[in-house]
Design an enzyme around this catalytic site. Structure first.
Site, short mmCIF file in Angstrom:
data_model
loop_
_atom_site.label_atom_id
_atom_site.label_comp_id
_atom_site.label_asym_id
_atom_site.label_seq_id
_atom_site.Cartn_x
_atom_site.Cartn_y
_atom_site.Cartn_z
N ARG A 63 -6.11 9.69 -7.61
CA ARG A 63 -4.77 9.33 -8.07
C ARG A 63 -4.83 9.14 -9.58
O ARG A 63 -5.59 9.81 -10.25
CB ARG A 63 -4.27 8.07 -7.34
CG ARG A 63 -3.96 8.31 -5.87
CD ARG A 63 -3.55 7.04 -5.15
NE ARG A 63 -4.69 6.18 -4.89
CZ ARG A 63 -4.62 5.03 -4.23
NH1 ARG A 63 -3.45 4.61 -3.77
NH2 ARG A 63 -5.69 4.31 -4.01
N PRO A 74 5.55 3.86 0.17
CA PRO A 74 6.13 2.52 0.20
C PRO A 74 5.03 1.46 0.09
O PRO A 74 4.01 1.53 0.76
CB PRO A 74 6.81 2.46 1.56
CG PRO A 74 7.11 3.89 1.90
CD PRO A 74 5.96 4.67 1.34
N GLU A 75 5.25 0.49 -0.78
CA GLU A 75 4.29 -0.61 -0.94
C GLU A 75 4.94 -1.89 -0.43
O GLU A 75 6.01 -1.86 0.17
CB GLU A 75 3.86 -0.70 -2.40
CG GLU A 75 3.14 0.56 -2.87
CD GLU A 75 2.45 0.39 -4.20
OE1 GLU A 75 1.94 -0.71 -4.48
OE2 GLU A 75 2.41 1.36 -4.98
N LYS A 116 1.44 -4.04 4.15
CA LYS A 116 2.32 -2.90 4.34
C LYS A 116 2.62 -2.65 5.82
O LYS A 116 3.29 -1.67 6.15
CB LYS A 116 1.70 -1.64 3.73
CG LYS A 116 1.39 -1.77 2.24
CD LYS A 116 0.71 -0.52 1.73
CE LYS A 116 0.22 -0.69 0.32
NZ LYS A 116 -0.45 0.53 -0.19
#
Length: 322
Positions: A305, A2-3, A61
């Site tokens: 990533r 979640p961002e 966040k």
């Protein structure tokens, strides 16, 4: 993971569903989910029982619920970090308009009326209207705690959702985010230009600007357009502004859609998923045509990533910082 738009969607849901409610009881199902609380699970529960939830606040966040001070109580808050898969779900009257038997989570197991037992339920708060606030976390990277609050260094509100100039101690080092009205944008531009790093690394640095994750960094840089390895100390002020504006625009659009929801684990406070992933220009689009010029999107390995760029719109720099 979640961002910012996903976390803001949850904050907004909490603000609409649980503010003004008092915590009657706390059930910690997995001690690891409160590992950041210094006093342990028993103290975590004791500091929440009988407390009213006064405001839902977010910076980057990080999300917290301000607690009423009351007699003999400190200035503290229920702090949540969702990690990779954490969810805060409201069950019962507060979420279902008075129907406590209505399960709002799409993966809720069928059963008799009453609180739904999610297979990955870690912490449950029983509220005074019959609702529950559940912390659900499959991958267990998220955590809850009840830390003390400290004054913000600049005297501005701690985050979106409250005018109080206070933040939880673990959040004090986190920079303001791009959607924060108190953000000093010109100062941020100069801070980025003073760094000696790649522009994407700068955008991901939560002590410089918070709330930007891998997805929105790639999408914002595509809008700029700038390659992720462009050296920040060579960027002109208008280029930095384009990068920041691009990230702001894409997060604002994602927020309107309820977040990216690229991971089926992510749902908002009512168990509903967003759909912004349908509008992503480059993230996860390797080999597909760039929406702007038609060139196939490229994927590069980046910090364990991936980074996605358009080779034509975002040419690789000769002297980049990788």
């Amino acid at each position: 993971m979640p961002e910012l738009p996903e976390v803001e969607t949850v904050r907004d849901g909490l603000a609409r569903h649980v503010l003004g409610r008092t915590v009657l009881d706390v059930d910690v199902r997995r001690d690891y989910s409160v590992r950041r609380h210094e006093g342990g699970p028993a103290d975590f529960a004791a500091r929440l029982r009988g407390r009213r939830l006064d405001a839902a606040v977010r910076r980057g966040k990080f999300l917290w619920l301000l607690l009423d001070e009351g007699s003999g109580r400190g200035d503290d808050a229920l702090l949540a970090h969702l990690g990779m898969s954490g969810q805060l779900l409201v069950r019962g009257p507060a979420a279902a308009g008075g129907d406590a038997a209505t399960p709002l989570d799409p993966v809720a197991a069928p059963g008799p009326p009453g609180p739904v037992e999610h297979p990955h339920l870690r912490v449950r708060l029983a509220l005074d209207d019959g609702s529950t606030l559940d912390f659900v976390d499959q991958r267990t990277f998220g955590h809850l705690s009840v830390p003390d609050l400290v004054a913000t260094p600049d005297g501005a509100p701690g985050g979106l959702g409250s005018a109080r100039a206070i933040v939880p101690v673990p959040v004090a080092h986190i920079a303001r985010d791009l959607l924060d009205p108190a953000l000093d944008r010109p100062a941020l531009v100069e801070a980025v230009r003073r760094r000696r790093t790649g522009v994407k690394r700068a955008l991901l640095d939560q002590t410089l600007v918070s709330g930007i994750g891998n997805i929105y960094a790639d999408e914002g840089l595509w809008r700029a357009p700038l390659h992720y390895a462009r050296a920040t100390d060579t960027l002109r002020r208008p280029e930095v502004l384009r990068a920041l504006d691009g990230a702001t625009e894409v997060m604002t659009a994602a927020l309107a859609a309820g977040g990216t929801s690229f991971d089926a684990l992510y749902v908002n406070v009512n168990g509903a998923s967003g759909y912004f992933d349908r509008s992503l220009a480059v993230y996860g689009q390797e080999g597909r045509p760039c929406p702007r010029c038609g060139t196939p999107v490229r994927r590069d390995a980046f910090m364990n990533r991936s980074s996605y760029t358009c080779p034509r719109c975002q040419p690789r720099p000769r002297h980049g910082r990788w």
